[in-house]
Design a protein around this motif. Structure first.
Motif, PDB file in Angstrom:
ATOM      1  N   GLU A  61       0.860  -1.179   0.000  1.00  0.00           N
ATOM      2  CA  GLU A  61       0.000   0.000   0.000  1.00  0.00           C
ATOM      3  C   GLU A  61       0.892   1.222   0.000  1.00  0.00           C
ATOM      4  OE1 GLU A  61      -2.271  -0.351   3.555  1.00  0.00           O
ATOM      5  OE2 GLU A  61      -3.331  -2.140   2.873  1.00  0.00           O
ATOM      6  N   GLY A  62       0.436   2.284  -0.631  1.00  0.00           N
ATOM      7  CA  GLY A  62       1.231   3.496  -0.684  1.00  0.00           C
ATOM      8  C   GLY A  62       1.571   3.825  -2.119  1.00  0.00           C
ATOM      9  N   GLU A  63       2.238   4.943  -2.285  1.00  0.00           N
ATOM     10  CA  GLU A  63       2.526   5.439  -3.625  1.00  0.00           C
ATOM     11  C   GLU A  63       3.711   4.759  -4.287  1.00  0.00           C
ATOM     12  OE1 GLU A  63       2.765   9.668  -3.720  1.00  0.00           O
ATOM     13  OE2 GLU A  63       1.096   9.901  -2.338  1.00  0.00           O
ATOM     14  N   HIS A  64       4.707   4.384  -3.502  1.00  0.00           N
ATOM     15  CA  HIS A  64       5.940   3.860  -4.073  1.00  0.00           C
ATOM     16  C   HIS A  64       6.365   2.604  -3.336  1.00  0.00           C
ATOM     17  CE1 HIS A  64       6.202   7.737  -6.035  1.00  0.00           C
ATOM     18  NE2 HIS A  64       6.099   8.321  -4.863  1.00  0.00           N
ATOM     19  N   ALA A  65       7.086   1.736  -4.028  1.00  0.00           N
ATOM     20  CA  ALA A  65       7.611   0.533  -3.390  1.00  0.00           C
ATOM     21  C   ALA A  65       8.636   0.900  -2.331  1.00  0.00           C
ATOM     22  CB  ALA A  65       8.234  -0.385  -4.430  1.00  0.00           C
ATOM     23  N   TRP A  66       9.422   1.895  -2.601  1.00  0.00           N
ATOM     24  CA  TRP A  66      10.457   2.317  -1.653  1.00  0.00           C
ATOM     25  C   TRP A  66      10.190   3.760  -1.285  1.00  0.00           C
ATOM     26  CZ3 TRP A  66      14.120   0.403   1.331  1.00  0.00           C
ATOM     27  CH2 TRP A  66      15.097   1.266   1.834  1.00  0.00           C
ATOM     28  N   PRO A  67       9.956   4.104  -0.076  1.00  0.00           N
ATOM     29  CA  PRO A  67      10.010   3.322   1.154  1.00  0.00           C
ATOM     30  C   PRO A  67       8.652   2.899   1.702  1.00  0.00           C
ATOM     31  CG  PRO A  67      10.066   5.614   1.733  1.00  0.00           C
ATOM     32  CD  PRO A  67       9.943   5.544   0.224  1.00  0.00           C
ATOM     33  N   ASP A  68       7.565   3.317   1.017  1.00  0.00           N
ATOM     34  CA  ASP A  68       6.227   3.118   1.572  1.00  0.00           C
ATOM     35  C   ASP A  68       5.926   1.680   1.983  1.00  0.00           C
ATOM     36  OD1 ASP A  68       5.857   5.786   1.116  1.00  0.00           O
ATOM     37  OD2 ASP A  68       4.523   5.541  -0.598  1.00  0.00           O
ATOM     38  N   PHE A  69       6.296   0.716   1.149  1.00  0.00           N
ATOM     39  CA  PHE A  69       5.958  -0.670   1.451  1.00  0.00           C
ATOM     40  C   PHE A  69       6.617  -1.131   2.751  1.00  0.00           C
ATOM     41  CE2 PHE A  69       5.187  -1.981  -3.267  1.00  0.00           C
ATOM     42  CZ  PHE A  69       4.112  -1.115  -3.327  1.00  0.00           C
ATOM     43  N   TYR A  70       7.844  -0.716   2.985  1.00  0.00           N
ATOM     44  CA  TYR A  70       8.551  -1.132   4.198  1.00  0.00           C
ATOM     45  C   TYR A  70       7.998  -0.437   5.439  1.00  0.00           C
ATOM     46  CZ  TYR A  70      11.606  -3.522   1.039  1.00  0.00           C
ATOM     47  OH  TYR A  70      12.091  -4.364   0.069  1.00  0.00           O
ATOM     48  N   VAL A  71       7.688   0.837   5.325  1.00  0.00           N
ATOM     49  CA  VAL A  71       7.109   1.567   6.452  1.00  0.00           C
ATOM     50  C   VAL A  71       5.732   0.993   6.783  1.00  0.00           C
ATOM     51  CG1 VAL A  71       6.239   3.811   7.224  1.00  0.00           C
ATOM     52  CG2 VAL A  71       8.427   3.665   5.999  1.00  0.00           C
ATOM     53  N   ASN A  72       4.889   0.783   5.783  1.00  0.00           N
ATOM     54  CA  ASN A  72       3.554   0.237   6.015  1.00  0.00           C
ATOM     55  C   ASN A  72       3.606  -1.170   6.609  1.00  0.00           C
ATOM     56  OD1 ASN A  72       2.315   2.564   5.096  1.00  0.00           O
ATOM     57  ND2 ASN A  72       2.150   1.822   3.004  1.00  0.00           N
ATOM     58  N   THR A  73       4.548  -1.974   6.151  1.00  0.00           N
ATOM     59  CA  THR A  73       4.715  -3.322   6.707  1.00  0.00           C
ATOM     60  C   THR A  73       5.136  -3.234   8.166  1.00  0.00           C
ATOM     61  OG1 THR A  73       5.304  -4.192   4.531  1.00  0.00           O
ATOM     62  CG2 THR A  73       5.917  -5.535   6.443  1.00  0.00           C
ATOM     63  N   ALA A  74       6.075  -2.349   8.468  1.00  0.00           N
ATOM     64  CA  ALA A  74       6.547  -2.189   9.848  1.00  0.00           C
ATOM     65  C   ALA A  74       5.413  -1.734  10.765  1.00  0.00           C
ATOM     66  CB  ALA A  74       7.709  -1.207   9.897  1.00  0.00           C
ATOM     67  N   ILE A  75       4.564  -0.852  10.280  1.00  0.00           N
ATOM     68  CA  ILE A  75       3.428  -0.399  11.078  1.00  0.00           C
ATOM     69  C   ILE A  75       2.454  -1.554  11.296  1.00  0.00           C
ATOM     70  CG2 ILE A  75       1.369   1.082  11.061  1.00  0.00           C
ATOM     71  CD1 ILE A  75       3.153   3.201   9.601  1.00  0.00           C
ATOM     72  N   GLN A  76       2.116  -2.260  10.221  1.00  0.00           N
ATOM     73  CA  GLN A  76       1.164  -3.362  10.336  1.00  0.00           C
ATOM     74  C   GLN A  76       1.675  -4.469  11.253  1.00  0.00           C
ATOM     75  OE1 GLN A  76       0.484  -6.183   7.089  1.00  0.00           O
ATOM     76  NE2 GLN A  76      -1.722  -5.809   7.323  1.00  0.00           N
ATOM     77  N   ASP A 123       2.380   7.016  13.975  1.00  0.00           N
ATOM     78  CA  ASP A 123       2.865   8.398  14.018  1.00  0.00           C
ATOM     79  C   ASP A 123       4.172   8.537  14.783  1.00  0.00           C
ATOM     80  OD1 ASP A 123       0.668   9.328  12.557  1.00  0.00           O
ATOM     81  OD2 ASP A 123      -0.560   9.398  14.375  1.00  0.00           O
ATOM     82  N   GLU A 124       4.906   7.444  14.904  1.00  0.00           N
ATOM     83  CA  GLU A 124       6.129   7.461  15.703  1.00  0.00           C
ATOM     84  C   GLU A 124       7.266   8.236  15.029  1.00  0.00           C
ATOM     85  OE1 GLU A 124       8.674   4.214  18.292  1.00  0.00           O
ATOM     86  OE2 GLU A 124       7.303   3.500  16.752  1.00  0.00           O
ATOM     87  N   PHE A 125       7.311   8.195  13.717  1.00  0.00           N
ATOM     88  CA  PHE A 125       8.385   8.865  12.968  1.00  0.00           C
ATOM     89  C   PHE A 125       7.767   9.779  11.916  1.00  0.00           C
ATOM     90  CE2 PHE A 125      10.200   4.902  14.508  1.00  0.00           C
ATOM     91  CZ  PHE A 125      11.387   5.338  15.075  1.00  0.00           C
ATOM     92  N   LEU A 126       8.211  11.013  11.877  1.00  0.00           N
ATOM     93  CA  LEU A 126       7.701  11.953  10.891  1.00  0.00           C
ATOM     94  C   LEU A 126       8.394  11.798   9.546  1.00  0.00           C
ATOM     95  CD1 LEU A 126       7.454  15.126  13.167  1.00  0.00           C
ATOM     96  CD2 LEU A 126       5.633  13.501  12.547  1.00  0.00           C
ATOM     97  N   ASP A 127       9.636  11.322   9.570  1.00  0.00           N
ATOM     98  CA  ASP A 127      10.423  11.180   8.349  1.00  0.00           C
ATOM     99  C   ASP A 127      11.165   9.848   8.389  1.00  0.00           C
ATOM    100  OD1 ASP A 127      12.082  11.385   6.137  1.00  0.00           O
ATOM    101  OD2 ASP A 127      13.119  13.184   6.835  1.00  0.00           O
ATOM    102  N   CYS A 128      10.903   8.985   7.445  1.00  0.00           N
ATOM    103  CA  CYS A 128      11.541   7.662   7.447  1.00  0.00           C
ATOM    104  C   CYS A 128      12.962   7.701   6.881  1.00  0.00           C
ATOM    105  CB  CYS A 128      10.691   6.658   6.689  1.00  0.00           C
ATOM    106  SG  CYS A 128      10.498   7.034   4.948  1.00  0.00           S
ATOM    107  N   HIS A 129      13.391   8.861   6.410  1.00  0.00           N
ATOM    108  CA  HIS A 129      14.744   8.977   5.853  1.00  0.00           C
ATOM    109  C   HIS A 129      15.744   9.576   6.843  1.00  0.00           C
ATOM    110  CE1 HIS A 129      13.492   7.652   1.913  1.00  0.00           C
ATOM    111  NE2 HIS A 129      12.476   8.485   1.982  1.00  0.00           N
ATOM    112  N   VAL A 130      15.315   9.753   8.091  1.00  0.00           N
ATOM    113  CA  VAL A 130      16.234  10.266   9.101  1.00  0.00           C
ATOM    114  C   VAL A 130      17.176   9.159   9.552  1.00  0.00           C
ATOM    115  CG1 VAL A 130      14.638  12.028   9.942  1.00  0.00           C
ATOM    116  CG2 VAL A 130      14.653   9.767  11.018  1.00  0.00           C
ATOM    117  N   THR A 131      18.352   9.552  10.003  1.00  0.00           N
ATOM    118  CA  THR A 131      19.300   8.591  10.557  1.00  0.00           C
ATOM    119  C   THR A 131      18.699   8.022  11.833  1.00  0.00           C
ATOM    120  OG1 THR A 131      21.159   9.818   9.643  1.00  0.00           O
ATOM    121  CG2 THR A 131      21.643   8.295  11.446  1.00  0.00           C
TER     122      THR A 131
END
Length: 138
Positions: A83-98, A105-113
């Motif tokens: 689910e989401g617009e792009h395979a990277w990174p949306d699929f990984y973030v959505n999987t981690a949430i699920q 809402d734990e992270f505002l930006d998934c590209h932060v260190t």
């Protein structure tokens, strides 16, 4: 030791000396004689990590949240939530949430260190999920 826990422990060691993941390459120009060379190659062969388009791996580069999530999701053999617009990174973030690895809402930006506290938090959730999955499959 179960396979998932072993993967997590290796990822923890890897996190002490961050790595990069962008595109697949097996012959890296910058890992020869690096202390993690064999592990990098093993993780690459198992699609847990990848190098960069320029043929480098950047073994000392810091890891972002989504890169770390990808490593855990792949090593845990989770199916991607597509689910989401792009395979990277949306699929990984959505999987981690699920899967309960991160909160919505734990992270505002998934590209932060990612920092060590965040790694420990996510790994503790991963280990608890792995243990509960083992008990339900027995």
């Amino acid at each position: 030791m179960n396979k998932k826990l072993g993967s997590v422990l290796i990822l923890c060691v890897f996190f002490l000396f961050p790595i990069g993941i962008v595109s697949a390459t097996e012959e890296y120009t910058d890992i020869k004689n690096h202390w993690a060379e064999n592990t990098i190659l093993e993780f690459t062969q198992n699609s847990i990590v990848n190098g960069y388009d320029d043929g480098s791996f950047k073994p000392n580069k810091e890891v972002t949240l989504v890169e770390f999530l990808k490593m855990l999701i792949v090593s845990g053999n989770y199916s991607l939530v597509r689910e989401g617009e792009h395979a990277w990174p949306d699929f990984y973030v959505n999987t981690a949430i699920q899967k309960g690895l991160i909160l919505e809402d734990e992270f505002l930006d998934c590209h932060v260190t990612i920092n060590r506290y965040q790694v420990i938090t996510i790994i503790s959730r991963f280990i608890n999920l792995s243990r509960s999955e083992e008990h339900t499959s027995e």
